[in-house]
Scaffold this motif. Structure first.
Motif, PDB file in Angstrom:
ATOM      1  N   LEU A  39      40.244   7.606   4.142  1.00 45.44           N
ATOM      2  CA  LEU A  39      39.664   6.960   3.710  1.00 45.44           C
ATOM      3  C   LEU A  39      40.770   5.645   2.734  1.00 45.44           C
ATOM      4  O   LEU A  39      40.660   4.543   3.008  1.00 45.44           O
ATOM      5  CB  LEU A  39      38.779   7.215   2.287  1.00 45.44           C
ATOM      6  CG  LEU A  39      37.314   7.057   2.929  1.00 45.44           C
ATOM      7  CD1 LEU A  39      36.237   7.554   1.687  1.00 45.44           C
ATOM      8  CD2 LEU A  39      36.826   6.122   3.540  1.00 45.44           C
ATOM      9  N   GLY A  52      42.894   4.303   5.326  1.00 48.16           N
ATOM     10  CA  GLY A  52      42.518   2.716   5.256  1.00 48.16           C
ATOM     11  C   GLY A  52      41.988   2.978   6.875  1.00 48.16           C
ATOM     12  O   GLY A  52      41.612   2.087   7.499  1.00 48.16           O
ATOM     13  N   ASP A  53      41.265   4.631   7.214  1.00 53.32           N
ATOM     14  CA  ASP A  53      41.093   4.483   8.805  1.00 53.32           C
ATOM     15  C   ASP A  53      39.615   4.504   8.754  1.00 53.32           C
ATOM     16  O   ASP A  53      38.564   4.170   7.746  1.00 53.32           O
ATOM     17  CB  ASP A  53      41.288   6.339   9.404  1.00 53.32           C
ATOM     18  CG  ASP A  53      42.514   6.539   9.346  1.00 53.32           C
ATOM     19  OD1 ASP A  53      43.196   7.464   9.403  1.00 53.32           O
ATOM     20  OD2 ASP A  53      43.583   5.719   9.496  1.00 53.32           O
ATOM     21  N   PHE A  54      39.261   3.844  10.216  1.00 46.76           N
ATOM     22  CA  PHE A  54      37.218   3.889   9.420  1.00 46.76           C
ATOM     23  C   PHE A  54      37.077   3.972  11.913  1.00 46.76           C
ATOM     24  O   PHE A  54      37.943   4.537  12.159  1.00 46.76           O
ATOM     25  CB  PHE A  54      37.268   2.067   9.755  1.00 46.76           C
ATOM     26  CG  PHE A  54      37.599   0.933  10.441  1.00 46.76           C
ATOM     27  CD1 PHE A  54      39.530   1.224  10.267  1.00 46.76           C
ATOM     28  CD2 PHE A  54      37.536   0.830  11.277  1.00 46.76           C
ATOM     29  CE1 PHE A  54      39.708   0.464  10.889  1.00 46.76           C
ATOM     30  CE2 PHE A  54      37.752  -0.212  12.390  1.00 46.76           C
ATOM     31  CZ  PHE A  54      39.144   0.010  12.346  1.00 46.76           C
ATOM     32  N   ALA A  92      35.404   2.658  14.243  1.00 45.19           N
ATOM     33  CA  ALA A  92      35.263   1.141  15.004  1.00 45.19           C
ATOM     34  C   ALA A  92      34.053   1.031  15.257  1.00 45.19           C
ATOM     35  O   ALA A  92      33.588   0.324  15.694  1.00 45.19           O
ATOM     36  CB  ALA A  92      36.069   1.870  16.537  1.00 45.19           C
ATOM     37  N   ALA A  93      32.794   2.147  16.025  1.00 38.44           N
ATOM     38  CA  ALA A  93      31.335   2.366  16.012  1.00 38.44           C
ATOM     39  C   ALA A  93      31.154   1.814  15.297  1.00 38.44           C
ATOM     40  O   ALA A  93      29.513   1.127  15.080  1.00 38.44           O
ATOM     41  CB  ALA A  93      31.189   3.511  16.933  1.00 38.44           C
ATOM     42  N   ASN A  94      31.598   2.204  13.724  1.00 42.03           N
ATOM     43  CA  ASN A  94      30.207   1.731  12.435  1.00 42.03           C
ATOM     44  C   ASN A  94      30.667   0.483  12.032  1.00 42.03           C
ATOM     45  O   ASN A  94      30.043   0.024  10.891  1.00 42.03           O
ATOM     46  CB  ASN A  94      30.347   2.805  11.704  1.00 42.03           C
ATOM     47  CG  ASN A  94      29.392   3.441  12.112  1.00 42.03           C
ATOM     48  OD1 ASN A  94      28.775   3.782  13.493  1.00 42.03           O
ATOM     49  ND2 ASN A  94      30.265   4.963  12.117  1.00 42.03           N
ATOM     50  N   THR A  95      32.007   0.451  11.671  1.00 46.34           N
ATOM     51  CA  THR A  95      32.949  -0.628  10.839  1.00 46.34           C
ATOM     52  C   THR A  95      33.648  -1.643  11.661  1.00 46.34           C
ATOM     53  O   THR A  95      34.098  -1.652  13.186  1.00 46.34           O
ATOM     54  CB  THR A  95      33.590   0.178   9.756  1.00 46.34           C
ATOM     55  OG1 THR A  95      32.856   1.326   9.223  1.00 46.34           O
ATOM     56  CG2 THR A  95      34.529  -1.087   8.832  1.00 46.34           C
ATOM     57  N   ARG A  96      33.757  -3.224  11.301  1.00 42.23           N
ATOM     58  CA  ARG A  96      34.533  -4.100  11.705  1.00 42.23           C
ATOM     59  C   ARG A  96      35.288  -4.373  10.629  1.00 42.23           C
ATOM     60  O   ARG A  96      34.642  -4.735   9.372  1.00 42.23           O
ATOM     61  CB  ARG A  96      33.652  -5.215  11.940  1.00 42.23           C
ATOM     62  CG  ARG A  96      33.877  -6.234  12.974  1.00 42.23           C
ATOM     63  CD  ARG A  96      33.152  -7.531  13.258  1.00 42.23           C
ATOM     64  NE  ARG A  96      32.090  -7.260  14.001  1.00 42.23           N
ATOM     65  CZ  ARG A  96      30.943  -7.945  14.341  1.00 42.23           C
ATOM     66  NH1 ARG A  96      31.297  -9.360  13.510  1.00 42.23           N
ATOM     67  NH2 ARG A  96      30.076  -7.570  15.468  1.00 42.23           N
ATOM     68  N   VAL A  97      36.816  -4.968  10.504  1.00 41.20           N
ATOM     69  CA  VAL A  97      37.377  -6.092  10.312  1.00 41.20           C
ATOM     70  C   VAL A  97      37.708  -7.208   9.789  1.00 41.20           C
ATOM     71  O   VAL A  97      38.210  -7.276  11.373  1.00 41.20           O
ATOM     72  CB  VAL A  97      38.575  -4.814  10.025  1.00 41.20           C
ATOM     73  CG1 VAL A  97      39.474  -5.875   8.524  1.00 41.20           C
ATOM     74  CG2 VAL A  97      38.911  -3.020   9.640  1.00 41.20           C
TER      75      VAL A  97
END
Lengths: 209, 720
Positions: B528, B531-533, B535-540
């Motif tokens: 976290l 900054g990993d996220f 892509a299925a749940n999050t958009r930057v």
């Protein structure tokens, strides 16, 4: 806003909590920009907030940028779609990311779905935010010096089903390779829980050691 | 010596007589010293008899004395014998008592030993039962754990097989990737060939442009020489023009003087004609001079154009120098594009580049799920191993306890044997004592007095024995109760020990789980923080008009605007030239017009885009305002201003659609998330002030205030 919308000091609504968090982010961004010398000292003015002397930028472009950002963040918070806000400090010359100020947000979905309110003392929230601001101010003791001119940018991590406004575009996360991380305090309005973490590029001196 | 025929017994009346025979006493018969009158008759006989009897008496006396002494001796002997017998009897009695005591003690010991034996047997049986139960439980748990272990082994084998299949899939994908990379290289080669062709074509075009430039340079040089010539001609013509003008003025003067003198001769007409011809000639020369001037201007324009072309040539040359780098970057981009396109074609379930991200995220999810499953399986396996170790330990403990119980049983058996041997010895002693007692009783049967005393003693002994037996029974009962209590406590202690062991095991497993979770938490926190996220749940997202971009955009806009102005001026000049000049520089004009047209198009599109943005923004703002007005019943006007302390604040002025006058306005200040109502003429009115007091000051609810005001205004409008 919470104090205005609550019948007593202890009741927090979704709108009030979103306002508290967006306002906190605005003041935190100003504090970071001042403490990390992204903008010159003379462009900041002192105001009283959270029981502390806070510094606000007078640069019109930065002010308008932060105010637009704050309003959009507040909207996303009320919709429960905002997961994280990241303030990125980059080198102006090379565009390399030097610092990432990570504000992770957890939203109580029950409040968003059902519109219930929660109870928490405003004073306690203010105390928690005060602790974070003090930590941001004291971060200059361990963060590496930014010797070159820097610029900043703000990234918002949202849910994928959020409608992207026309003033926003998708972006890469602007990560730092092998960062050093320091976890700071967080605060909780019982509706939104905010955790703060700063990750920065390893200083050359630290790497040599 | 004792007379054989003793005389008949006479009663002894005097003291010298012998005692009456009682029992075993010696009776001495004597003649009476005082014979009776009966004796006188026999006096004669008596002298002989006296002599005889005296001797006899002496003999008898001596015999009696001997007998007496013998009897006395015998009596003494009998007395001694009696004493010895009495002593023996007392000794035997004592011995009997001792033996009786021993007998009683041995009986007691025997009873105690029997009781202990019983108790020990019961204990042993209980322990055996407990150990058997535990053993059976341990066996059952072992069996269950073995079954679980087998199932987990099966699961593990399945997971390993799935891992192997996934590895095979990964290998296949790697092979495909290698194939794709080969195809990519072929594509790259083809593209490099295309690029080389394009480069050659570009070179040709550059050479063509160079040739055109040279031609233009030559033309410019010729135009320069022409312009120099024309300039010299112009100067000559100017001089001539000046002379002509001067002559013209003189001629006009002359004409005027001629007209004033009123002399009209043919010479004057001729002179006038000549002057007119000169005038015409001068006008023609003037026209030529103007043409030359315009040509000069054209030449200057051509010079300017030449300079521009030179600069463009330099730019083209610099861009040509950048061409290989651009080609390399183009190569890389084309490689990437081709690789992505080939991936798109080869990856199943992917039709467009956006699907790749989803596919990768799905694959990542699958990998994560599989790793999580593997992790869970490994943790469960570890847990089962730990449980198996624990059961094995329990089994070992149970075996040890069983061995201990067996040893105890053996020891108890030996104790029982020892006690039985003791019991046998005691019974033998008892029988011996019984025999001795019977012998003593038999020996003492002559003396009735001792028998009665023995009977009373025996009765007393028996009564005391009975009492002691009762006491012993009570003691045994208490002992058994205490032993039961002890056994229960021991069982409880064992149970608590088992609980303690199980709790310790559970604590260890929980500690392991907590360590694992802590490591996972730290890993997730580091991710976290990094900054990993997903892509299925999050958009930057980021704002488009960031500050740097704004400044750059402003600068570029300003630069473009300056260029636009310059191009506009040039366009005007070229249009003027075009209208005046002829074929000179037609080709240059075509280039310039083409570029001008392009620039005009760009300007038009930019202006259109700006207008569109403005209209869209204005439309959206107006729609939003109208919607707010229609939904909430208030026209909202927003105004930014700065407070005296320098903090910016936004003022909102609300006017209800049901308002009866323009003065009915509400003013609010919004600053940093806080909204406060401002006092004005309308809010200081009686009813409104009351509502402000109630809804805003007391209940802190501005929406309630505005809603109430709307309802009141609506009611007023509809009812009145």
């Amino acid at each position: 806003m919470a104090s205005k919308t609550a019948a007593a000091k202890d009741i927090i609504t979704l709108h009030g909590s979103a306002a508290i968090v967006s306002e906190f982010f605005c003041y935190a961004a100003n504090s970071i920009l001042y403490n990390r010398a992204v903008y010159p000292e003379e462009s900041f003015v002192k105001v009283k907030k959270y029981g502390l002397p806070m510094l606000l930028t007078q640069d019109e472009s930065v002010k308008s940028f932060l105010s637009n950002l704050s309003s959009q963040i507040s909207e996303w918070l009320e919709a429960g779609k905002l997961q994280r806000v990241v303030l990125v400090i980059m080198s102006k010359a090379t565009g390399e990311v030097l610092e990432r100020w990570n504000f992770r947000i957890e939203t109580d979905s029950q409040v968003v779905d059902k519109g219930v309110s929660r109870e928490k003392s405003d004073k306690e929230i203010m105390r928690e935010i005060q602790a974070i601001m003090r930590q941001v101010a004291s971060s200059i003791t361990y963060l590496p010096c930014l010797d070159e001119p820097c610029v900043f940018d703000v990234l918002a991590y949202t849910d994928t089903d959020v409608a992207v406004p026309f003033t926003w575009v998708e972006s890469d996360p602007k990560l730092i390779a092998n960062p050093q991380m320091v976890k700071l305090h967080g605060f909780d309005t019982k509706i939104h829980k905010v955790d703060t973490l700063v990750s920065y590029k390893n200083d050359e001196w630290d790497e040599e050691e | 010596m004792i007379l054989r025929t003793p005389p008949p017994k006479k009663p002894r009346s005097d003291a010298g007589g012998s005692s009456t025979p009682t029992g075993n006493q010696l009776v001495i018969f004597e003649d009476s010293p005082l014979p009776a009158p009966l004796q006188t008759t026999s006096h004669e006989h008596s002298s002989d008899q006296h002599l005889c009897t005296y001797q006899c008496r002496q003999m008898v006396k001596s015999d009696v004395l001997d007998a007496l002494s013998k009897a006395e001796k015998q009596a003494q002997e009998y007395q001694t014998m009696l004493q010895t017998l009495n002593q023996n009897y007392t000794q035997a009695d004592e011995e009997r008592k001792q033996f009786r005591d021993k007998f009683l003690y041995s009986e007691q010991e025997l009873a105690a030993a029997k009781g202990r034996e019983k108790v020990l047997q019961e204990q042993l049986l209980m322990e055996m039962d407990n150990s058997q139960e535990r053993y059976s439980k341990a066996l059952q748990s072992c069996h269950d754990l073995e079954v679980k272990l087998q199932s987990e082994m099966n699961l593990r084998s399945k997971a390993e097989s799935s891992v192997a299949t996934s590895e095979e899939k990964a290998k296949l994908l790697e092979e495909k990737l290698s194939q794709l990379s080969g195809s990519v290289e072929r594509e790259r080669k083809r593209l490099s060939n295309d690029i080389s062709h394009l480069g050659k074509e570009a070179k040709l075009s550059v050479s063509r442009i160079g040739a055109d430039l040279e031609r233009m340079q030559c033309r410019a040089q010729s135009a320069e020489t022409e312009s120099d010539l024309l300039r010299s001609q112009l100067e000559d013509l100017k001089q001539k023009f000046d002379e002509c003008l001067h002559e013209k003025t003189e001629v006009y003067k002359k004409l005027s003087s001629f007209t004033s003198e009123a002399a009209s001769t043919s010479d004057n007409n001729v002179l006038v004609k000549t002057l007119q011809e000169e005038l015409k000639r001068c006008e023609a020369e003037v026209r030529e001079a103007r043409k030359i001037k315009s040509q000069q201007l054209d030449a200057e324009l051509l010079k300017v154009k030449l300079l521009e072309e030179k600069s463009r040539r330099e730019r083209a040359e610099s861009e040509l120098s950048k061409l290989p780098e651009l080609q390399i970057s183009i190569d890389m981009l084309e490689n990437e594009l081709s690789s992505w396109k080939s991936l798109l074609n080869n990856i199943p379930g992917v039709s467009c580049p956006d699907d790749i991200v989803m596919k990768f995220s799905a694959l990542q999810k699958e990998v994560l799920d599989s790793t999580m499953k593997i992790g869970e399986a490994s943790t469960r396996f570890n847990q089962l191993e730990a449980a198996l170790d624990a059961t094995q330990l329990g089994k070992q403990n149970a075996e040890i306890e069983a061995a201990l119980a067996k040893e105890k049983f053996v020891a108890l058996k030996s104790d029982v044997k020892r006690i039985e041997a003791m019991l046998a010895l005691v019974t033998e002693e008892k029988e011996q004592l019984k025999a001795v007692v019977s012998e003593l009783r038999k020996s003492d049967s002559d003396g009735p007095v001792s028998a009665t005393t023995d009977a009373t003693l025996a009765q007393s002994f028996e009564s005391s024995l009975a009492k002691k037996e009762n006491y012993l029974k009570e003691l045994e009962q208490e002992l058994s109760q205490l032993k039961d209590v002890n056994n229960r406590q021991r069982d409880e202690i064992e149970h608590l020990n088992d609980k303690l062991v199980s709790e310790a095991r559970r604590m260890k497993s929980l500690e392991r789980d907590s360590d694992r979770l802590r490591s996972e938490i730290s890993l997730l926190e580091s991710k976290l923080g990094h900054g990993d996220f997903s892509a299925a749940n999050t958009r930057v997202l980021r704002m488009v008009n960031t500050l740097g971009v704004e400044n750059e955009a402003k600068q570029t806009i300003e630069a473009l605007q300056a260029e636009l102005q310059k191009t506009k001026e040039r366009l005007q000049a070229v249009e003027e030239l075009k209208s005046q000049s002829g074929d000179a520089g037609k080709l240059v004009d075509s280039h310039i017009t083409g570029k001008i047209a392009q620039l005009k198009e760009q300007i038009a599109t930019l202006e259109k885009r700006e207008e569109r943005y403005k209209t869209v923004f204005a439309d959206r703002i107006s729609v939003f305002r109208r919607a707010c007005c229609e939904l909430f019943g208030y026209k909202i006007v927003m105004d930014e201003h700065q407070r005296p302390n320098g903090i910016p604040a936004t003022r909102f002025t609300l006017q209800s659609i049901y308002a009866q006058s323009d003065d009915e306005k509400l003013e609010f200040d919004y600053e940093s998330g806080n909204t406060s109502i401002l006092d004005n003429q309308y809010t200081s009115q009686g009813e409104i002030a009351k509502q402000v007091e109630i809804f805003i000051r007391k209940f802190n609810s501005i929406p309630a205030f505005t809603a109430n005001l709307t309802m009141e205004s609506f009611n007023r409008r509809t009812l009145y």
